[in-house]
Motif scaffolding. Structure first.
Motif, PDB file in Angstrom:
ATOM      1  N   ARG A 285       0.825  -1.217   0.000  1.00  0.00           N
ATOM      2  CA  ARG A 285       0.000   0.000   0.000  1.00  0.00           C
ATOM      3  C   ARG A 285       0.857   1.263   0.000  1.00  0.00           C
ATOM      4  O   ARG A 285       0.332   2.374  -0.074  1.00  0.00           O
ATOM      5  CB  ARG A 285      -0.916   0.013   1.235  1.00  0.00           C
ATOM      6  N   GLY A 286       2.175   1.104   0.154  1.00  0.00           N
ATOM      7  CA  GLY A 286       3.082   2.250   0.100  1.00  0.00           C
ATOM      8  C   GLY A 286       3.250   3.002   1.405  1.00  0.00           C
ATOM      9  O   GLY A 286       3.755   4.129   1.425  1.00  0.00           O
ATOM     10  N   PHE A 287       2.861   2.383   2.519  1.00  0.00           N
ATOM     11  CA  PHE A 287       3.000   3.071   3.805  1.00  0.00           C
ATOM     12  C   PHE A 287       4.441   3.002   4.308  1.00  0.00           C
ATOM     13  O   PHE A 287       5.121   1.987   4.149  1.00  0.00           O
ATOM     14  CB  PHE A 287       2.051   2.469   4.854  1.00  0.00           C
ATOM     15  N   LYS A 288       4.869   4.091   4.923  1.00  0.00           N
ATOM     16  CA  LYS A 288       6.232   4.167   5.459  1.00  0.00           C
ATOM     17  C   LYS A 288       6.237   4.374   6.974  1.00  0.00           C
ATOM     18  O   LYS A 288       7.173   3.985   7.653  1.00  0.00           O
ATOM     19  CB  LYS A 288       6.990   5.353   4.826  1.00  0.00           C
ATOM     20  N   ARG A 289       5.216   5.067   7.465  1.00  0.00           N
ATOM     21  CA  ARG A 289       5.154   5.362   8.905  1.00  0.00           C
ATOM     22  C   ARG A 289       3.894   4.744   9.507  1.00  0.00           C
ATOM     23  O   ARG A 289       2.792   4.905   8.971  1.00  0.00           O
ATOM     24  CB  ARG A 289       5.133   6.875   9.152  1.00  0.00           C
ATOM     25  N   VAL A 290       4.096   4.062  10.634  1.00  0.00           N
ATOM     26  CA  VAL A 290       2.978   3.417  11.332  1.00  0.00           C
ATOM     27  C   VAL A 290       2.786   4.118  12.676  1.00  0.00           C
ATOM     28  O   VAL A 290       3.728   4.240  13.459  1.00  0.00           O
ATOM     29  CB  VAL A 290       3.273   1.917  11.549  1.00  0.00           C
ATOM     30  N   PHE A 291       1.585   4.597  12.912  1.00  0.00           N
ATOM     31  CA  PHE A 291       1.231   5.251  14.178  1.00  0.00           C
ATOM     32  C   PHE A 291       0.312   4.300  14.933  1.00  0.00           C
ATOM     33  O   PHE A 291      -0.686   3.848  14.372  1.00  0.00           O
ATOM     34  CB  PHE A 291       0.529   6.582  13.901  1.00  0.00           C
ATOM     35  N   LEU A 292       0.674   4.001  16.180  1.00  0.00           N
ATOM     36  CA  LEU A 292      -0.090   2.991  16.922  1.00  0.00           C
ATOM     37  C   LEU A 292      -0.797   3.569  18.137  1.00  0.00           C
ATOM     38  O   LEU A 292      -0.262   4.446  18.829  1.00  0.00           O
ATOM     39  CB  LEU A 292       0.833   1.865  17.393  1.00  0.00           C
ATOM     40  N   ALA A 293      -1.979   3.014  18.422  1.00  0.00           N
ATOM     41  CA  ALA A 293      -2.706   3.328  19.652  1.00  0.00           C
ATOM     42  C   ALA A 293      -3.551   2.111  19.987  1.00  0.00           C
ATOM     43  O   ALA A 293      -3.700   1.205  19.163  1.00  0.00           O
ATOM     44  CB  ALA A 293      -3.595   4.558  19.459  1.00  0.00           C
ATOM     45  N   GLY A 294      -4.072   2.070  21.210  1.00  0.00           N
ATOM     46  CA  GLY A 294      -4.977   0.985  21.589  1.00  0.00           C
ATOM     47  C   GLY A 294      -4.518   0.251  22.827  1.00  0.00           C
ATOM     48  O   GLY A 294      -3.874   0.810  23.716  1.00  0.00           O
ATOM     49  N   LEU A 295      -4.821  -1.051  22.867  1.00  0.00           N
ATOM     50  CA  LEU A 295      -4.617  -1.866  24.067  1.00  0.00           C
ATOM     51  C   LEU A 295      -3.843  -3.133  23.696  1.00  0.00           C
ATOM     52  O   LEU A 295      -4.070  -3.696  22.637  1.00  0.00           O
ATOM     53  CB  LEU A 295      -5.976  -2.249  24.656  1.00  0.00           C
ATOM     54  N   ALA A 296      -2.995  -3.579  24.546  1.00  0.00           N
ATOM     55  CA  ALA A 296      -2.509  -2.847  25.703  1.00  0.00           C
ATOM     56  C   ALA A 296      -1.102  -2.348  25.377  1.00  0.00           C
ATOM     57  O   ALA A 296      -0.355  -3.013  24.670  1.00  0.00           O
ATOM     58  CB  ALA A 296      -2.466  -3.778  26.921  1.00  0.00           C
ATOM     59  N   THR A 297      -0.740  -1.185  25.899  1.00  0.00           N
ATOM     60  CA  THR A 297       0.560  -0.574  25.599  1.00  0.00           C
ATOM     61  C   THR A 297       1.704  -1.570  25.693  1.00  0.00           C
ATOM     62  O   THR A 297       2.571  -1.626  24.822  1.00  0.00           O
ATOM     63  CB  THR A 297       0.879   0.548  26.619  1.00  0.00           C
ATOM     64  N   ASP A 298       1.703  -2.339  26.791  1.00  0.00           N
ATOM     65  CA  ASP A 298       2.862  -3.176  27.115  1.00  0.00           C
ATOM     66  C   ASP A 298       2.844  -4.556  26.463  1.00  0.00           C
ATOM     67  O   ASP A 298       3.818  -5.296  26.577  1.00  0.00           O
ATOM     68  CB  ASP A 298       3.035  -3.313  28.634  1.00  0.00           C
ATOM     69  N   PHE A 299       1.773  -4.895  25.774  1.00  0.00           N
ATOM     70  CA  PHE A 299       1.747  -6.187  25.086  1.00  0.00           C
ATOM     71  C   PHE A 299       1.508  -5.970  23.592  1.00  0.00           C
ATOM     72  O   PHE A 299       2.456  -5.815  22.825  1.00  0.00           O
ATOM     73  CB  PHE A 299       0.740  -7.158  25.742  1.00  0.00           C
ATOM     74  N   CYS A 300       0.271  -5.938  23.176  1.00  0.00           N
ATOM     75  CA  CYS A 300       0.041  -5.930  21.727  1.00  0.00           C
ATOM     76  C   CYS A 300       0.508  -4.652  21.044  1.00  0.00           C
ATOM     77  O   CYS A 300       0.989  -4.702  19.911  1.00  0.00           O
ATOM     78  CB  CYS A 300      -1.417  -6.244  21.441  1.00  0.00           C
ATOM     79  N   VAL A 301       0.412  -3.501  21.713  1.00  0.00           N
ATOM     80  CA  VAL A 301       0.899  -2.265  21.094  1.00  0.00           C
ATOM     81  C   VAL A 301       2.426  -2.317  20.985  1.00  0.00           C
ATOM     82  O   VAL A 301       2.996  -2.074  19.921  1.00  0.00           O
ATOM     83  CB  VAL A 301       0.442  -1.009  21.879  1.00  0.00           C
ATOM     84  N   ALA A 302       3.087  -2.659  22.076  1.00  0.00           N
ATOM     85  CA  ALA A 302       4.562  -2.669  22.088  1.00  0.00           C
ATOM     86  C   ALA A 302       5.120  -3.683  21.094  1.00  0.00           C
ATOM     87  O   ALA A 302       6.016  -3.352  20.304  1.00  0.00           O
ATOM     88  CB  ALA A 302       5.062  -2.980  23.499  1.00  0.00           C
ATOM     89  N   TRP A 303       4.616  -4.893  21.112  1.00  0.00           N
ATOM     90  CA  TRP A 303       5.146  -5.931  20.200  1.00  0.00           C
ATOM     91  C   TRP A 303       4.908  -5.538  18.740  1.00  0.00           C
ATOM     92  O   TRP A 303       5.758  -5.769  17.882  1.00  0.00           O
ATOM     93  CB  TRP A 303       4.525  -7.300  20.508  1.00  0.00           C
ATOM     94  N   SER A 304       3.754  -4.935  18.485  1.00  0.00           N
ATOM     95  CA  SER A 304       3.458  -4.508  17.105  1.00  0.00           C
ATOM     96  C   SER A 304       4.390  -3.378  16.693  1.00  0.00           C
ATOM     97  O   SER A 304       4.899  -3.359  15.568  1.00  0.00           O
ATOM     98  CB  SER A 304       1.997  -4.051  17.005  1.00  0.00           C
ATOM     99  N   ALA A 305       4.628  -2.426  17.597  1.00  0.00           N
ATOM    100  CA  ALA A 305       5.482  -1.277  17.275  1.00  0.00           C
ATOM    101  C   ALA A 305       6.921  -1.747  17.015  1.00  0.00           C
ATOM    102  O   ALA A 305       7.575  -1.299  16.063  1.00  0.00           O
ATOM    103  CB  ALA A 305       5.443  -0.261  18.410  1.00  0.00           C
ATOM    104  N   ILE A 306       7.408  -2.653  17.847  1.00  0.00           N
ATOM    105  CA  ILE A 306       8.782  -3.156  17.691  1.00  0.00           C
ATOM    106  C   ILE A 306       8.910  -3.939  16.378  1.00  0.00           C
ATOM    107  O   ILE A 306       9.871  -3.768  15.628  1.00  0.00           O
ATOM    108  CB  ILE A 306       9.187  -4.002  18.917  1.00  0.00           C
ATOM    109  N   ASP A 307       7.912  -4.746  16.070  1.00  0.00           N
ATOM    110  CA  ASP A 307       7.958  -5.496  14.807  1.00  0.00           C
ATOM    111  C   ASP A 307       7.806  -4.571  13.597  1.00  0.00           C
ATOM    112  O   ASP A 307       8.392  -4.843  12.536  1.00  0.00           O
ATOM    113  CB  ASP A 307       6.897  -6.598  14.788  1.00  0.00           C
ATOM    114  N   ALA A 308       7.066  -3.487  13.754  1.00  0.00           N
ATOM    115  CA  ALA A 308       6.972  -2.502  12.664  1.00  0.00           C
ATOM    116  C   ALA A 308       8.370  -1.971  12.346  1.00  0.00           C
ATOM    117  O   ALA A 308       8.771  -1.873  11.185  1.00  0.00           O
ATOM    118  CB  ALA A 308       6.026  -1.358  13.042  1.00  0.00           C
ATOM    119  N   ARG A 309       9.132  -1.662  13.374  1.00  0.00           N
ATOM    120  CA  ARG A 309      10.521  -1.200  13.196  1.00  0.00           C
ATOM    121  C   ARG A 309      11.353  -2.284  12.498  1.00  0.00           C
ATOM    122  O   ARG A 309      12.088  -2.005  11.556  1.00  0.00           O
ATOM    123  CB  ARG A 309      11.164  -0.858  14.539  1.00  0.00           C
ATOM    124  N   LYS A 310      11.216  -3.527  12.981  1.00  0.00           N
ATOM    125  CA  LYS A 310      11.998  -4.624  12.386  1.00  0.00           C
ATOM    126  C   LYS A 310      11.670  -4.806  10.912  1.00  0.00           C
ATOM    127  O   LYS A 310      12.503  -5.272  10.136  1.00  0.00           O
ATOM    128  CB  LYS A 310      11.727  -5.939  13.135  1.00  0.00           C
TER     129      LYS A 310
END
Ligand code: VGL
Ligand code: ZN
Length: 242
Positions: free
Chosen positions: A174-199
Motif C-alpha cells: 500500500r506504500g506506507f512508510k510510517r505506522v502510528f499505533l494506539a490501543g490496548l494494551a501498551t505493554d503487550f500488543c501495542v509494544a510488540w506490534s510497534a517493535i515489529d513494525a521497526r523490524k
C-alpha cells in the motif's frame, strides 16, 4: 532602583518574555508537527470488549481512550484495526493449563508465554470492537492469535517469531512508510506490534495518551525500554495535526 539598574532589569525581563514567547511558539509548532499523509497509517490495536472495563481481561481506563482514538482516526487518510482472535481452547488461556493461574508465565514450544484469563474468543461479544469505537473508514481489520497453539501479541509476527500475519506485506504494497499505533494494551500488543513494525523497516510512533497498559510485574516500563531501544518514538495525540 537606579536608572541603569532599572534598564538592565527591563532588558532582562524583555529577554525572558521573548524567550517565553518563543518557547510557546516552538511548542505550538511542534504540537501539530505531524500531518498524516498518504504514506502514514494509523494502526488501532485490539479495541475489543474483553480489554475494556467489564471485560474478562480489562485494562484500566481502556474505555477512556475510545473517543480519543475516534478523533485521531479522523486525522489519518488510512486506518487499520486489529482483533485479538483466539480459539476457545487457546494456548494463552490459563484455563487450558491444569493448576496454572492467569498473569503467570509458562514455557511453551516457542518460548515463554504469559497466561491470561479467557479472552477474545472468536465470534463472541467479548471479541467484538468496543461499541463506542467509531472508525467506519478503516480499510482493513486484521485478526491475529487465531491458531490454537500460537499466541500473537504482534500484528506482524506470531509469538513463534516465524509465522507472518501478512501485515508487513500489505502495508508495504500500500506504500506506507510510517505506522502510528494506539490501543490496548501498551505493554503487550501495542509494544510488540510497534517493535515489529521497526523490524520490518517502518518508522513507528506510539501515541501514548491513546494507549493504556496492563502493567503486570513491571511490564509497562520494560515495554517502553524495549520500544525505545528498537527506535519506536513516543508521541502524544497533540503532536498530530487535526
Ligand atoms: C493482549 C494480552 C493477551 C493485548 C492480548 O491486546 O495487549 N494482551 N492478549
Ligand atoms: Zn490475547
Amino acid at each position: 532602583m537606579q536608572n541603569i539598574e532599572r534598564r538592565k532589569f527591563v532588558q532582562a525581563l524583555g529577554g525572558a518574555l521573548a524567550l517565553g514567547a518563543m518557547g510557546g511558539l516552538a511548542r505550538n509548532a511542534f504540537a501539530a508537527a505531524i500531518k498524516p499523509g498518504d504514506a502514514d497509517v494509523f494502526l488501532v490495536i485490539d479495541m475489543q470488549n474483553c480489554f475494556i472495563p467489564g471485560g474478562s481481561l480489562a485494562v484500566k481506563e481502556g474505555d477512556a481512550i475510545v473517543p480519543l482514538i475516534n478523533k485521531i482516526a479522523k486525522s489519518f487518510k488510512h486506518v487499520v484495526l486489529t482483533h485479538d482472535w483466539h480459539t476457545p481452547d487457546h494456548i494463552s488461556f490459563a484455563s487450558q493449563h491444569a493448576g496454572k493461574k492467569p498473569f503467570k508465565a509458562i514455557k511453551v514450544a516457542y518460548g515463554t508465554q504469559v497466561l491470561w484469563p479467557d479472552h477474545c474468543v472468536q465470534g463472541t461479544e467479548g471479541a467484538a470492537l468496543a461499541k463506542d469505537l467509531s472508525i467506519p473508514q478503516a480499510e482493513l481489520i486484521l485478526r491475529k492469535g487465531y491458531r490454537k497453539d500460537v499466541d500473537s501479541y504482534s500484528a506482524f509476527l506470531e509469538a513463534d517469531k516465524k509465522t507472518s500475519t501478512g501485515l508487513s506485506g500489505y502495508l508495504k504494497q500500500r506504500g506506507f512508510k510510517r505506522v502510528f499505533l494506539a490501543g490496548l494494551a501498551t505493554d503487550f500488543c501495542v509494544a510488540w506490534s510497534a517493535i515489529d513494525a521497526r523490524k520490518q523497516g517502518f518508522e513507528a510512533f506510539v501515541i501514548d495518551d491513546a494507549c493504556r497498559g496492563i502493567d503486570a510485574n513491571g511490564s509497562l516500563a520494560a515495554a517502553w525500554k524495549d520500544m525505545t531501544h528498537a527506535g519506536v518514538k513516543k508521541i502524544s495525540s497533540a503532536d498530530i495535526a487535526a
